[in-house]
Design a protein around this motif. Structure first.
Motif, short mmCIF file in Angstrom:
data_model
loop_
_atom_site.label_atom_id
_atom_site.label_comp_id
_atom_site.label_asym_id
_atom_site.label_seq_id
_atom_site.Cartn_x
_atom_site.Cartn_y
_atom_site.Cartn_z
N CYS A 328 0.85 -1.16 -0.29
CA CYS A 328 0.26 -0.10 -0.02
C CYS A 328 0.91 1.18 0.03
CB CYS A 328 -1.05 -0.03 1.39
SG CYS A 328 -2.05 -1.26 0.98
N ASP A 329 0.27 2.38 -0.67
CA ASP A 329 0.82 3.54 -0.75
C ASP A 329 1.30 4.48 0.72
OD1 ASP A 329 1.73 6.06 -2.53
OD2 ASP A 329 0.09 6.87 -1.20
N ALA A 330 1.99 4.81 0.55
CA ALA A 330 2.22 5.48 2.47
C ALA A 330 0.94 6.37 3.00
CB ALA A 330 3.51 6.35 2.26
N ASN A 331 -0.49 7.24 2.44
CA ASN A 331 -1.35 7.73 2.47
C ASN A 331 -2.40 6.50 2.38
OD1 ASN A 331 0.08 10.28 2.45
ND2 ASN A 331 0.09 10.45 0.51
N ALA A 332 -2.23 5.33 2.07
CA ALA A 332 -3.13 4.40 2.39
C ALA A 332 -3.56 4.05 3.33
CB ALA A 332 -3.07 3.22 0.78
N ILE A 333 -5.07 3.40 3.15
CA ILE A 333 -5.25 2.54 5.33
C ILE A 333 -5.13 1.09 4.19
CG2 ILE A 333 -6.42 1.79 6.16
CD1 ILE A 333 -8.72 4.68 5.48
N CYS A 334 -4.07 0.54 5.47
CA CYS A 334 -3.95 -1.23 4.67
C CYS A 334 -4.73 -1.88 5.25
CB CYS A 334 -2.17 -1.48 5.20
SG CYS A 334 -2.32 -2.93 4.66
N THR A 335 -5.57 -2.94 4.72
CA THR A 335 -5.92 -4.19 5.90
C THR A 335 -5.82 -5.35 5.54
OG1 THR A 335 -8.42 -2.07 5.72
CG2 THR A 335 -8.65 -4.43 6.04
N ASN A 336 -5.39 -6.14 6.77
CA ASN A 336 -5.07 -7.07 5.82
C ASN A 336 -6.32 -8.19 6.24
OD1 ASN A 336 -2.89 -9.85 5.88
ND2 ASN A 336 -3.70 -10.05 8.01
N THR A 337 -5.93 -8.78 4.76
CA THR A 337 -7.13 -10.18 4.90
C THR A 337 -6.73 -11.49 4.30
OG1 THR A 337 -7.43 -9.96 2.42
CG2 THR A 337 -8.34 -8.81 3.75
N ILE A 338 -7.78 -12.69 4.78
CA ILE A 338 -6.99 -14.20 4.44
C ILE A 338 -5.70 -13.94 3.12
CG2 ILE A 338 -7.47 -16.76 4.85
CD1 ILE A 338 -7.84 -14.46 7.22
N GLY A 339 -4.97 -14.70 3.77
CA GLY A 339 -3.79 -14.52 2.15
C GLY A 339 -3.30 -13.22 1.83
N SER A 340 -4.07 -11.76 2.17
CA SER A 340 -3.78 -10.62 0.89
C SER A 340 -3.64 -9.99 1.74
CB SER A 340 -5.39 -11.17 -0.05
OG SER A 340 -4.63 -10.43 -1.25
N VAL A 341 -3.86 -8.63 1.08
CA VAL A 341 -4.57 -7.15 1.85
C VAL A 341 -5.62 -6.42 1.15
CG1 VAL A 341 -2.14 -6.58 1.01
CG2 VAL A 341 -2.93 -5.59 2.42
N ASN A 342 -5.96 -5.34 1.40
CA ASN A 342 -6.80 -4.52 0.60
C ASN A 342 -6.38 -2.51 1.37
OD1 ASN A 342 -9.00 -3.43 -0.89
ND2 ASN A 342 -9.82 -3.31 0.98
N CYS A 343 -5.70 -2.48 0.21
CA CYS A 343 -5.15 -1.57 0.14
C CYS A 343 -6.51 0.04 -0.05
CB CYS A 343 -4.31 -0.72 -1.19
SG CYS A 343 -2.80 -1.70 -0.32
N SER A 344 -6.66 0.60 0.76
CA SER A 344 -7.86 1.77 0.68
C SER A 344 -7.29 3.36 1.20
CB SER A 344 -9.26 1.53 0.70
OG SER A 344 -8.39 1.52 2.80
N CYS A 345 -7.91 4.86 0.28
CA CYS A 345 -7.80 5.82 0.41
C CYS A 345 -8.42 6.62 1.23
CB CYS A 345 -7.31 6.59 -0.68
SG CYS A 345 -6.48 5.89 -1.89
N PRO A 346 -7.81 6.91 2.47
CA PRO A 346 -8.58 8.15 3.43
C PRO A 346 -9.55 8.74 2.62
CG PRO A 346 -6.29 8.35 3.47
CD PRO A 346 -6.30 7.39 2.62
N LYS A 347 -10.25 9.51 3.33
CA LYS A 347 -11.12 10.85 2.78
C LYS A 347 -10.60 11.90 2.56
CE LYS A 347 -15.21 13.42 4.04
NZ LYS A 347 -16.12 14.10 5.01
N GLY A 348 -10.88 11.96 1.56
CA GLY A 348 -9.83 13.53 0.91
C GLY A 348 -8.72 12.84 -0.03
N TYR A 349 -9.04 11.82 -0.08
CA TYR A 349 -8.22 11.00 -1.44
C TYR A 349 -8.22 10.54 -2.11
CZ TYR A 349 -4.25 12.65 1.76
OH TYR A 349 -3.45 13.46 2.37
N ASN A 350 -7.31 10.35 -3.69
CA ASN A 350 -8.21 9.75 -4.32
C ASN A 350 -7.32 8.39 -4.88
OD1 ASN A 350 -10.93 10.88 -4.78
ND2 ASN A 350 -10.25 12.06 -6.01
#
Length: 755
Positions: A328-350
């Protein structure tokens, strides 16, 4: 074939893996001595998956040593266990053969061992990272599969020397047959489960004595090209092995052998049908050992998981806690999933939030203003930096030009020239010549030589010039450059190339000449692509002009100049085919009170004055000799040195033709067709005198020029007038006489008399 590769582990991942290995199979040791291992390997049948993976840990007072018991026959010490391979010490010979008679063939075989490596019924097979190796002299080793029915490969060990205190060597090569000194190696196919070897004597068949009585064959893992060559003393070939159970008795440590290991006896698709025997646990992938055979399989953790795939299965990796694994990018939110990972941007970012994707970009207007302000500040700082850079660049450029001027001999040039000479020679700037040659574009190259490259250029006033860019020069070459500037600065002759100026502000010095566009005399005479026919009158005129230029250098200047490198490739031709003498880099001025110049021999092979070559004393007669070679080139159209004439040079063949009075066999066809016999005889005789081995027997260039001019004048008049020219040179004098007749031809006779 095993195609998967292990995932890179972060420090955290590695710690988790060690914890899982330590906790696996409670009560089962995971270490013996320095060797660490994990399931399916274990100590004892309850801790290992299969008897093939059972490690025997022998303990002594100071340490423990791990062993593997293959087929319950031999105990092999384990060196290392890898993901797909195991390395073991194998201190046994596959074959050993000794002879009682080493000088008479046939040799008497006193012992012939024939042993095998048998891995059938185990979870192991030979890796293709092993060599079947034989050491000995004049023996052939053959490798066989089970029951000697399948030939696995072979090689011949050969000794080029019989030094008893020497060493045999086995080189490290990657693939294929490899032979050294008293050693040979042949590869072992991947998946081999049975290997036997046979040694046979070849010494008698080569009608050679055997240097040493014994030869041995064994298996050893391959070495890389970076590792040292395997050596052994030839004295090992005198050791007789009495039993196949003997430990390693040769010099050096016992060899290490690589074994591939796998689990099961089926491929993945078959093994997965029976869950009770399927070895791969949760979150794992099954990989066939070999895609074409049912030789078992291996297990590996799925991407995003780690652990022991054979025991408790693989556990999820939390990539968010690892800087190395987090995608994940430094400004992103990293969420661990089973066997993988999810990267999402916080509010105010695209964006997609990934490092290798779009990342997370701010969307608020405040960031726009911040960006504009930052940009303006950056432009202001950049403008100041550019201004400072321009000032510093001009200063550095000035200092660099001064440095180049001194390094390229500017001070030396000032010392060797006077104000009058400086005024005649313009000092060009580097910018002027870069612009004139389009920054020394390759399309502007006129020619290249030993001293540098010549470019075509156009000066701001429209004058077309030739610019010579010297190579990176040493002290001696710098002296040649300055010498050429000094000489050409005060030489003014129509047949000597004119120097317009020079530049010393660049990394290498530059000379600016008048452009002489029609190439060299060498090209005109010898280039087969030039279809221009060089007439006899033109050759005679060229010879007279060259002689006149050299006579001017030798006699007309207050300080005579010896060219020292007269050759057809240093004679340029302008658009009217008027000659221009060039390349004065190794020329020398000689004071009138000196009779010769002593220096290192310099010049071009084929034009060397033999007297100069022997004595290293260059005189004006050395230039006369070189001119004589050029004159012979004009007469014959042949090169001074021809690879087709291996034994004799052009000069030797010409002088031989003169002595035999058989010039017609060597003169050029154009010369014979258009030249008058009397003129050809006169010029040939003149060339012969110039090529006299004794310098004092040669005419001066002034005398040569006078004779050639006389021939041209008589040719132009068409009628010979009574005329006599006495030409003297030390001990001899030559007299030429023109006798008039009714025709347009002239008969010239030459006589010599001792003065």
């Amino acid at each position: 074939m095993l195609s998967s590769t292990p995932l890179p582990l972060s420090l955290l991942h590695f710690i988790f893996l060690l914890l899982s290995l330590t906790l696996t199979s409670a009560g089962c040791p995971q270490k013996c001595g320095k060797l660490q291992f994990s399931y399916p390997f274990g100590v004892g049948p309850k801790c290992s998956m299969d008897p093939s993976f059972n490690i025997i840990c022998k303990k002594t007072r100071n340490h423990s040593t791990p062993y593997l018991n293959i087929n319950k026959v031999r105990m092999l010490e384990i060196v290392e266990i890898k993901q797909t391979q195991i390395r073991v010490k194998y201190p046994y010979l596959l074959a050993a053969t000794c002879y009682t008679n080493t000088s008479v063939y046939p040799h008497n075989n006193t012992r012939d061992g024939f042993y095998s490596i048998d891995l059938t019924g185990t979870q192991y097979s030979m890796s293709d990272k092993n060599w079947l190796t034989a050491i000995g002299c004049e023996d052939i080793v053959a490798g066989f599969g089970e029951n000697k029915n399948v030939f696995a490969g072979g090689c011949v060990s050969y000794c080029p020397t019989s030094e008893p205190h020497g060493f045999g060597s086995c080189p490290n090569t990657e693939n294929g047959y490899s032979a050294g000194n008293g050693c040979c190696r042949t590869p072992i196919p991947k998946g081999t489960t049975f290997l036997a070897a046979q040694l046979s004597d070849l010494g008698g068949k080569w009608l050679r004595d055997k240097y040493f009585p014994c030869s041995y064959a064994f298996v050893v893992e391959k070495r890389t090209l970076d590792e040292s060559v395997w050596l052994y003393p030839f004295s090992d070939l005198n050791k007789s092995i009495n039993s196949q159970d003997d430990d390693w008795v040769l010099s050096g440590p016992p060899p290490v052998v690589r074994l591939d290991w796998r689990v099961g006896t089926e491929n993945c698709s078959e093994a997965q049908k029976d869950s009770s025997t399927y070895a791969c646990k949760a979150n794992t992938d099954c990989v066939n050992y070999d895609a074409n055979t049912d030789w078992g399989y291996l297990c590996s953790c799925k991407p995003g998981y780690h652990g022991n795939p054979y025991n408790e299965g693989c556990q999820d990796i939390n990539e968010c806690n690892s800087d190395e694994l987090n995608p994940c990018d430094a400004n992103a939110i990293c969420t661990n999933t089973i066997g993988s990972v999810n990267c999402s941007c916080p509010k105010g970012y695209n964006g997609d939030g990934k490092k290798n994707g779009k990342g997370c970009i701010p969307s608020n207007m405040i960031h726009v203003f911040i960006g504009v302000g930052s940009g303006m500040g950056f432009l202001l700082v950049l403008s100041m930096c550019i201004l400072v850079h321009i000032v510093l660049r001009k200063r550095r450029s000035k200092m660099r030009k001064e440095k180049f001027f001194k390094r390229n001999g500017g001070l030396l040039l000032q010392q060797q020239t006077n104000e009058c000479t400086i005024r005649k020679t313009k000092l060009f700037s580097a910018e002027e010549l870069e612009k004139a040659t389009d920054n020394f574009n390759e399309s502007r190259i006129l020619g290249q030589g030993g001293q540098g490259t010549v470019y075509k250029g156009m000066l701001p006033d429209g004058k077309i010039v030739a610019i010579k860019k010297s190579k990176l020069i040493n002290k001696d070459q710098l002296e040649q450059f300055i010498n050429e500037v000094v000489i050409l600065s005060h030489v003014n002759h129509k047949n000597v190339v004119k120097l317009w100026g020079c530049c010393m502000e660049t990394d290498v010095p530059l000379l600016v000449y008048e452009l002489v566009p029609n190439g060299t005399l060498f090209d005109l005479i010898h280039d087969p692509n030039i279809h221009f026919q060089v007439s006899w009158n033109m050759r005679l005129k060229i010879a007279a002009d060259i002689a006149g230029a050299l006579a001017y250098l030798h006699s007309a200047l207050s300080i005579p100049i010896y060219h020292r490198d007269v050759k057809s490739s240093n004679i340029l031709l302008d658009e009217k085919y008027t000659v221009k003498l060039s390349d004065f880099g190794i020329s020398r001025e000689v004071a009138t009170d000196r009779t010769h110049l002593t220096t290192l021999v310099k010049g071009t092979f084929g034009y060397f004055d033999p007297e100069y070559f022997q004595s290293s004393q260059f005189t004006e007669k050395s230039d006369v000799y070189s001119f004589g070679v050029v004159l012979v080139e004009l007469l014959t159209g042949q090169r001074p040195i021809d690879v087709r004439e291996e034994e004799r040079s052009l000069v030797m063949r010409f002088l031989e033709s003169m002595e035999e009075n058989n010039l017609y066999k060597i003169l050029d066809e154009q010369v014979l067709r258009h030249g008058k016999d009397e003129e050809l005889s006169a010029v040939s005789w003149l060339a012969q005198r110039c090529l006299n081995w004794k310098g004092k027997m040669r005419p001066t260039m002034k005398e040569v020029a006078r004779e050639l001019e006389s021939l041209i004048m008589l040719e132009e008049d068409g009628v010979c007038k009574a005329k006599s020219v006495i030409i003297s040179d030390g001990e001899y004098a030559w007299t030429t006489s023109g006798i008039s007749d009714e025709s347009t031809s002239c008969i010239l006779t030459f006589s010599s008399e001792i003065i």
